[in-house]
Enzyme design. Structure first.
Site, short mmCIF file in Angstrom:
data_model
loop_
_atom_site.label_atom_id
_atom_site.label_comp_id
_atom_site.label_asym_id
_atom_site.label_seq_id
_atom_site.Cartn_x
_atom_site.Cartn_y
_atom_site.Cartn_z
N PHE A 1 -1.35 11.47 8.24
CA PHE A 1 -1.07 10.58 9.36
C PHE A 1 -2.41 9.90 9.70
CE2 PHE A 1 3.47 10.77 10.36
CZ PHE A 1 3.83 11.49 9.25
N LEU B 1 -8.30 2.10 14.30
CA LEU B 1 -8.51 1.99 15.75
C LEU B 1 -9.78 2.70 16.24
CD1 LEU B 1 -7.45 1.03 18.49
CD2 LEU B 1 -6.13 3.15 18.63
N ARG C 1 0.70 -6.39 15.53
CA ARG C 1 0.27 -6.52 14.14
C ARG C 1 1.49 -6.33 13.24
NH1 ARG C 1 -4.34 -2.38 12.05
NH2 ARG C 1 -2.62 -0.92 12.22
N ALA C 2 1.68 -7.22 12.28
CA ALA C 2 2.87 -7.17 11.41
C ALA C 2 2.95 -5.81 10.71
CB ALA C 2 2.80 -8.28 10.37
N TYR D 1 0.84 -1.20 0.00
CA TYR D 1 0.00 0.00 0.00
C TYR D 1 0.87 1.26 0.00
CZ TYR D 1 -2.71 3.84 1.92
OH TYR D 1 -3.26 5.07 2.14
#
Ligand code: UDP
Length: 322
Positions: A168, A187, A278-279, A138
């Site tokens: 951001f 989130l 999370r990777a 991405y």
């Protein structure tokens, strides 16, 4: 100005369209509705449903003062498992749009870029001169488009002025226009789903990061502040250059701080459980927006985290059936 907004049925595109209309611009939205929603397009805008790569040239032939390019695939995890969707959907489509912009001599382009172009930062806050080493397809596709825009602007003989805005963590809502992704990974909307009763609990992706409370830190920016920067970018774009600006508040909040803000705003206990990291997540991503201040005259005014969450929560509640 007569403006084309690609991706104006999506979250950021619809909010920016609302701001552009309020400022008196004449707006056409081009969106294939693959992830956006027809009813998210503000009613004052003309709407064309179509693939940007196919339809942009026909629309721009009517004569436009500028293009704001939001249409994109934007799920980091999906980009890792299906890179073709991102290289075609983001890069190939954007090159076709750039060709149409050049062919029809559109003088202004504002592009929706991302902090994901930087990858894991060496220093904080991140400036536009920081190394660009994206850690997922991405971010790599958005960086490739930024490079393409630089080349097209440079070769335009000062006909094209372009601004890439590197977002951001965009959050909040603008009245009836907010975040409603079919696949939600962000989130704040996920935490608010818990408060709304459509999710049981929220996962905290790691609490052993090198940060004050052990959870990841991000720079959350209100979508209205983001939209304001786009309107300013349209005014500075016609200079024959490609300007790249970060958009953030310069302040970081941890995952735990975000969940706390959501508890304060909603009054819901919001159960949270620590899960594995999370990777691809960097520990801290905070912007230096000094260039946007200097070049766009932009100063965010909605940086208060509780205010950002309150607007997102009002939007969520407006969509939950009573
Ligand atoms: N995050 C989390 N739980 C979730 C979703 C996100 O702990 O269910 C964390 C994520 O690891 C990151 C931060 O929240 O540190 C912001 O993630 P988001 O996906 O909203 O934005 P990103 O920073 O990845 O663009």
């Amino acid at each position: 100005m007569k403006l084309l907004v690609t991706g104006g049925a999506g979250y950021v595109g619809s909010v920016c369209t609302a701001h552009l209309l309020d400022a008196g611009h004449d707006v056409t939205v081009l969106d294939d509705l693959s992830t956006g929603h027809r009813d998210a397009v503000p009613s004052g805008a003309a709407f064309v449903q179509g693939d940007v790569a196919v339809a942009a040239s026909g629309v721009l032939a009517e004569g436009y003062d500028g293009v704001l390019h939001f249409a994109a695939r934007s799920l980091v995890g999906e980009s890792v498992v299906d890179p073709a969707k991102y290289w075609h959907g983001n890069v190939v489509t954007s090159i076709a749009l750039l060709d149409a912009v050049r062919a029809h001599r559109v003088p202004r382009l504002v592009f929706s870029s991302t902090a994901a172009t930087y990858g894991e930062p060496e220093t904080s806050p991140i400036t536009e001169d920081s190394p660009t080493r994206p850690t997922n397809p991405y971010g790599a596709t958005k960086l490739a488009i930024d490079h393409a825009i630089t080349s097209y602007a440079a070769a335009s003989g000062r006909e094209l002025g372009a601004v890439s805005l590197r977002y951001f963590n965009v959050a909040g809502a603008h009245g009836a226009f907010g975040e409603r992704h079919t696949t939600e990974t962000h989130l704040i909307p996920l935490v608010l789903q818990v408060a709304a009763g459509t999710r049981e609990q929220v996962a905290i992706y790691g609490d052993d990061w090198p940060t004050a409370d052990g959870t990841c830190v991000r720079d959350y920016i209100h979508v209205d502040d983001l939209a304001d920067a786009h309107l300013r970018a349209l005014d500075v774009a016609p200079t024959g250059e490609h300007l790249i600006c970060n958009l953030g508040n310069g302040t970081g909040f941890s995952v735990r701080e975000v969940i706390e803000a959501c508890r304060r705003v909603t009054g819901h206990p919001i159960p949270a459980a620590v899960a594995p990291r999370r990777a691809g997540d960097p520990a801290v991503l905070v912007a230096s927006a000094a260039r946007a201040h200097e070049r766009l005259g932009w100063t965010p005014t909605r940086g208060d985290l509780d205010g950002i969450v309150a607007d997102a929560w009002a939007f969520v509640r407006s969509r939950v059936p009573a």
